[in-house]
Design a protein around this motif. Sequence first.
Motif: not given
Length: 221
Positions: A71-75, A105-112, A169-171
Amino acid sequence: MFKQLKLLDQAQVNELRAIAESGKFVDGKISNPFSKVKNNLQLHDLEAYDKSSKILHDALMSNREFNDFAFPEKIAPPLITRYQPGMHYGIHADSAIIPLPDGPIRSDLSCTIFLNGPDDYKGGALHITQGEVGLRFKGLAGTAIAYPSHTLHEVEAISQGERMVAITFIQSRIPDVMKRNLLYELNEVAALEGLNMKHENYTRLQGVQYNLMRMWMDGPR
């Protein structure tokens, strides 16, 4: 809490690797000078960074599985990093706030995002703590793993070869990880079984989905 994705095709992987090979890399501590656990290299070439981050950002935003899960808002613009023999990134949690030129942005999710395969290097697994056991990931080139930014994780030491990945990182529009996972599971069940349900029951299920989104989402931007 974790989602593995097929994100890039071989042509995109090849293009990103070519960009990385022609770009300049510097000590990864340039973005975190006080870290005692970070030991890697990161792309430090504006033209290469802009080009590679656009390819990766567009791939994420066009990937339905990623959007349904995050549910990305910002990346944050994805950044290519490299690990050579002896390098590692010790156990850490990602910063809650990621400063960016357009605002934090707030980092809710990280992605590799893996840009080479597990046979190209020894060691170098992404180790995410999960209780006393932990999970280890070494993805195929073009695949990605998304995970909650609050989890403690590390990149284990490389003993041979080179590990090349991009990180971002994903907000999320749903900051709470439990709510986000519950809505993802509900949406998945509705997508898989909705056509097998009676129309009136499927309509009721959709009502639950939409109302939970109204309750839990930050709201469209």
